[in-house]
Design a protein around this motif. Structure first.
Motif, short mmCIF file in Angstrom:
data_model
loop_
_atom_site.label_atom_id
_atom_site.label_comp_id
_atom_site.label_asym_id
_atom_site.label_seq_id
_atom_site.Cartn_x
_atom_site.Cartn_y
_atom_site.Cartn_z
N ARG A 84 86.25 -69.00 94.97
CA ARG A 84 87.66 -68.79 95.77
C ARG A 84 87.34 -67.75 97.02
O ARG A 84 86.49 -67.15 97.36
N HIS A 85 88.61 -67.69 97.54
CA HIS A 85 88.60 -67.10 99.27
C HIS A 85 87.91 -66.15 99.48
O HIS A 85 88.86 -64.69 98.18
N ILE A 86 86.99 -65.14 99.66
CA ILE A 86 86.65 -63.41 100.29
C ILE A 86 87.65 -63.27 100.55
O ILE A 86 87.77 -61.67 99.84
N ASP A 87 89.66 -62.72 100.89
CA ASP A 87 90.37 -62.74 100.83
C ASP A 87 91.04 -61.91 100.45
O ASP A 87 91.61 -61.17 99.34
N GLU A 88 90.73 -62.52 98.73
CA GLU A 88 90.54 -62.21 97.45
C GLU A 88 90.35 -61.24 96.61
O GLU A 88 90.01 -60.43 95.43
N LEU A 89 88.83 -61.37 97.36
CA LEU A 89 87.76 -59.80 97.10
C LEU A 89 87.78 -58.71 95.78
O LEU A 89 87.25 -58.13 95.28
N GLU A 90 89.21 -58.14 97.21
CA GLU A 90 89.66 -56.49 96.41
C GLU A 90 90.14 -56.95 95.50
O GLU A 90 89.91 -55.95 94.21
N ASP A 91 91.08 -57.84 94.85
CA ASP A 91 92.42 -57.88 93.89
C ASP A 91 91.29 -58.39 93.19
O ASP A 91 91.36 -58.01 91.61
N PHE A 92 90.07 -59.02 92.97
CA PHE A 92 89.48 -59.39 91.75
C PHE A 92 88.34 -58.72 90.76
O PHE A 92 88.55 -58.23 90.38
N ILE A 93 87.86 -57.75 92.30
CA ILE A 93 87.37 -56.19 91.92
C ILE A 93 88.20 -55.35 90.88
O ILE A 93 87.32 -54.62 90.34
N LYS A 94 89.04 -55.29 91.70
CA LYS A 94 90.52 -54.22 90.72
C LYS A 94 90.44 -55.65 89.63
O LYS A 94 90.75 -53.67 88.77
N SER A 95 90.79 -55.61 88.99
CA SER A 95 90.89 -56.44 87.85
C SER A 95 89.81 -56.76 87.10
O SER A 95 90.12 -57.37 86.20
N ASN A 96 88.83 -56.93 87.17
CA ASN A 96 87.60 -57.63 86.94
C ASN A 96 86.56 -56.61 86.78
O ASN A 96 86.00 -56.13 88.20
N LYS A 97 85.63 -56.40 85.71
CA LYS A 97 84.80 -55.03 86.66
C LYS A 97 83.51 -55.66 87.48
O LYS A 97 82.65 -57.09 86.65
N VAL A 98 82.65 -55.56 87.88
CA VAL A 98 81.59 -56.45 88.50
C VAL A 98 80.96 -54.86 89.25
O VAL A 98 81.37 -54.28 89.86
N ASP A 99 79.51 -56.13 88.66
CA ASP A 99 78.92 -54.10 88.85
C ASP A 99 77.81 -54.58 90.17
O ASP A 99 77.17 -54.02 91.04
N ILE A 100 77.55 -56.19 90.06
CA ILE A 100 75.97 -56.36 91.27
C ILE A 100 76.93 -57.51 92.35
O ILE A 100 77.69 -58.42 91.78
N GLY A 101 76.68 -57.30 93.17
CA GLY A 101 77.11 -58.67 94.16
C GLY A 101 75.72 -59.27 95.04
O GLY A 101 74.65 -58.56 95.75
N ILE A 102 75.65 -60.22 94.60
CA ILE A 102 74.97 -61.32 95.15
C ILE A 102 74.75 -61.87 96.82
O ILE A 102 76.02 -62.57 96.68
#
Lengths: 214, 214
Positions: A134-152
């Motif tokens: 995905r494009h990095i611009d989608e990062l905020e939306d993605f994390i708001k709707s998916n549990k993300v614990d660790i960023g690599i």
DNA sequence: TAGATTGTTAATCGATTAACAATC
DNA sequence: TAGATTGTTAATCGATTAACAATC
């Protein structure tokens, strides 16, 4: 929860995955019990250290018997948080990002890759092991709707600080940083850095010393 | 050569690449001198530790002045063996092997990749950054006719022990091991292991602790 | 029970920090 | 010279190892 044994030193924590690995091997070889003495010989450490390390977390052994391999294996896995179902995303779909995404060993240890992000048009939409870049611009939306614990973080050091801060702001719990810089964030987020060049230079030092000794 | 200061501890050695990195950054920013105190603030360590560490290798500073950045940078590079012209080969042209081969940072620090080897027919002959992937059977011939200082092991743990022994026998000086196992060779060869899973599990432990603390 | 091996306290060792005389 | 900062010794702190009573 809440109550906390006195802080376990980082030296002990860094040894836990190694214990976990050796216990996993023993388990595969159908060895059901082991004493600190025998484990110490296999691992090249002292039995005393093994017992001290384990007793930071509780008494897992039994006098006269030793340790039950499967039980200890699971206990250490538990201490390490391997059964928490932690999810990861990879930032940077370059060569390193690809390598990390394709590495199956992490999933085997309970870490589930759920997203990959990049900034370059060319790679957006590509699928790596079934996961769309995905494009990095989608990062905020993605994390708001998916549990993300660790960023690599598998991006060059130039962009890493900004991305790290964004991930911290979004409530990601930990960062696994592969960029060639230290991250110094003012946020309640854990950072574990893998500085590959540092490791190679350490090796370089050692072979240089060996040559000088002769 | 020959005469050896008393053995420098591994803790000090592992800090050298970090000093090197910070000094490189200072140099880029045209800072010509720095005191241990200011460097300590930037790096988040004590000035005392910096002075102690550096004095394991000699007095690089000057009272009342501090350290000349460029000079110290070069000295540490020298201690680390970065000007020795060390050459590397990569064993394993999988995802990780590709990523390591494509990483230009290592060359920037003086490590020259001269060969890549794999066992799978499909990848033999492929070129990565101008370097042809060779069959592992050519390993002995290649090393006999090319200087190879460091073997980078990017293969699964199943095959790694045999390959490591072959490299040791051929006189390779160091192994950079990415496989998920410890190498225990009876040979005068240095091994530096990067256990990515161990690193990730350490991070996992820390975020687990953070959650428990709340 | 006797033997084995832990959990844990005490002793040792090494690494980090503090202090300061030397000196630029 | 006075001020700054190193190199280095001494003090402290923490981690590792040894020892052994507890106990399975």
């Amino acid at each position: 929860m809440g109550e906390q044994q006195k802080k376990v030193s980082i030296a002990v924590i860094r040894r836990l995955p190694r214990y976990y690995r050796y216990l996993g091997d023993l388990l595969k070889n159908d060895i059901t019990r082991i004493s600190s003495k025998e484990l110490s010989q296999r691992m090249g450490v002292t039995a005393s250290q093994i017992r001290q390390d384990l007793n930071c977390f509780g008494g897992f052994g039994q006098q006269g018997y030793g340790y039950n391999v499967e039980h200890l294996y699971k206990e250490i896995g538990n201490i390490l948080g391997l059964y928490k179902g932690y999810t990861t995303i990879i930032i940077g779909a370059g060569h390193l990002g690809h390598a990390l995404a394709n590495h199956t060993g992490f999933e085997k240890r309970g870490f589930k890759l759920v997203g990959i992000f990049d900034i370059k048009k060319e790679v957006i939409g590509e699928e790596i092991r079934g996961i769309k870049v995905r494009h990095i611009d989608e990062l905020e939306d993605f994390i708001k709707s998916n549990k993300v614990d660790i960023g690599i973080l598998a991006i060059p050091k130039e962009g890493v600080c900004e991305i790290a801060q964004r991930l911290a702001n979004l409530g990601v719990k930990g960062l696994w940083n592969f960029s060639y810089t230290d991250l110094d964030l003012c946020a309640p987020i854990q950072v574990e850095s893998v500085h590959l060049s540092d490791s190679l230079m350490t090796l370089s030092y050692q072979i240089t010393q060996n040559s000088n000794d002769e």
